[in-house]
Design an enzyme around this catalytic site. Sequence first.
Site, PDB file in Angstrom:
ATOM      1  N   ASP A 242       0.533  -1.512   0.254  1.00  0.00           N
ATOM      2  CA  ASP A 242      -0.004  -0.007  -0.182  1.00  0.00           C
ATOM      3  C   ASP A 242       0.560   1.175   0.085  1.00  0.00           C
ATOM      4  OD1 ASP A 242      -2.005   1.510   0.351  1.00  0.00           O
ATOM      5  OD2 ASP A 242      -2.867   0.883   1.699  1.00  0.00           O
TER       6      ASP A 242
ATOM      7  N   PHE B 215      -5.040   4.418   1.103  1.00  0.00           N
ATOM      8  CA  PHE B 215      -6.083   3.274   1.033  1.00  0.00           C
ATOM      9  C   PHE B 215      -5.803   2.293  -1.068  1.00  0.00           C
ATOM     10  CE2 PHE B 215      -8.042   5.921   2.917  1.00  0.00           C
ATOM     11  CZ  PHE B 215      -7.648   6.528   4.221  1.00  0.00           C
ATOM     12  N   HIS B 216      -4.587   2.030  -0.820  1.00  0.00           N
ATOM     13  CA  HIS B 216      -4.262   1.456  -2.600  1.00  0.00           C
ATOM     14  C   HIS B 216      -3.423  -0.117  -2.242  1.00  0.00           C
ATOM     15  CE1 HIS B 216      -3.205   5.784  -4.339  1.00  0.00           C
ATOM     16  NE2 HIS B 216      -4.802   4.943  -4.564  1.00  0.00           N
ATOM     17  N   PRO B 217      -4.487  -0.661  -1.595  1.00  0.00           N
ATOM     18  CA  PRO B 217      -3.895  -2.489  -1.301  1.00  0.00           C
ATOM     19  C   PRO B 217      -3.873  -2.786  -2.111  1.00  0.00           C
ATOM     20  CG  PRO B 217      -6.846  -2.491   0.098  1.00  0.00           C
ATOM     21  CD  PRO B 217      -6.047  -0.636  -0.759  1.00  0.00           C
TER      22      PRO B 217
END
Length: 544
Positions: A298, A473-475
């Site tokens: 992330d 919030f970029h998993p």
Amino acid sequence: MAGNLDFGSYDYIIIGAGSAGCVLANRLSADPKNKVCLIEAGGKDRNPWIHLPIGYFYTFDNPSTDWRFRTEPDPGLNGRVLKYPRGKVLGGSSSINGMVYIRGHARDYDTWAQMGNRGWSWDDVLPYFRRSEDHEKGENENHGAGGELRVEGLRANWEILDAFHDAAIERGMQPRADFNEGNNEGIGYFQVTQKGGRRMSTARAFLRPAKNRPNLTVLTKMRADKLIFRNNRAVGVELTGHKGTGSATAHREVILSAGAVGSPHILQISGVGDKTVLSDIGVPVVADLTGVGRNLQDHPALRTVYRVSNTRTLNEQSRSLFGKAMMGLEWLALRRGPLTIPPALVCGFARSKPNLEIPDLQIVCYPLSFDATGDPPHPYPGFTAGVCMVKPKSRGEVMARTSNPADAPAIRLNFFSDPDDLEAGVAGVELIRKICSAPSMDRFKLEETIPGARFESRDDIAASIGNFAATIFHPVGTCKMGHDPNAVVDDRLRVHGLQGLRVVDASIMPTIINGNTNATTIMIAEKASDMILEDMNSMESISA
């Protein structure tokens, strides 16, 4: 609630109606011969805040639109727990995200190909980006027109943001009009997935045009509890929801598009994962794949916040009834103004060290300031300049806690567990301070409030990062593509060692891209749809 219901038999079952799932549903059902079922645990996208761009403030942590996950206490964040939103509604996270359209750097995809993933270089994937796109400026070698996904420029501006843009150029950054041509280094403004001042989620772009096809069934408010296997082949899924409990059957493939949190979790509770983990939660092993849930990546983010003078920001506009009324009128009359903005407007990509081949920092700037996400804006003019480490080396994991599908998995980010990430973060804060001290910013009389001027040296900044770092919030990466021992899917996104099962979403990225991840997830689904149909046609040819 009735049990053992038959929810139908299909050629393809897609689990998750998010950024990837809606694309797949459209493409696979375009051929009337294919009977397709799309399953979504959330409801329909009727909430008006979904469609008003600024509405992410109201869909974030809202149980009707968000899974409301929480991370485990993170040592790199001084033990803090973060809210971790993931879309739980038609459109998935594309219905609650910041609408930013960024593809990353060409080197991201060339690296995937160099890792042995055939067909995933920049030249390979560019046609899939273009196929989806309906760019407001029309078609060229980098952009598409006439696709389902509208991409437009921003519809609002503030002088403090324009000054920050100019200040970055004064400090040596190159102006960049388009971040989506393969090289994203420089400073410019975001493009967004909007049409006429309204959010363009994948539900609106891809699912709505296809929803009335007789060969497409969309089941909402139905949770995928467990994949059904016959020997080593996925043949269906067990479901629970407002219609009862039961199962649906897939003749060709089950496709997991539940995201970087949901897809590994469903695999694990279905018996696909590290056998030690599965044993701990009492799940019989279907396939021992140690990489399921691991390799979580992330983008760590650091916010620097400034109080300003001699200008207006969104702080004052959003705190007064008159300001809110004027914003609403501007949107109703012109579809412009603050109600159309993403979480950030100015964007830049830079290198934390001059010897790096590509940028590892992303700068974002927006005309709003607050103490913490979810808090009201400050009562004085302010803006935020954030920096993200877009090529982090730290790795986390998503692991099922129990065999119960209703129990959220453990999400461990492990931010800053690699010291290089901390070093990059310090360099990012220093870069923002350098920009904010440029001549273009002088007249605004900036006062840094977070982290604050008292954190002056590199050691001071490093010591403070754990207190104010977060995520955007970029998993990705938890079902990584590849052929190494920790890979979960091959380069055609088929789960290793199993038949009739693919993963198609952000979880398959072997390494995180250099920027926001939604456009890439849509591209992955576009490419996967071609591979799925090619494999189907190949099998039919063999059968004939």
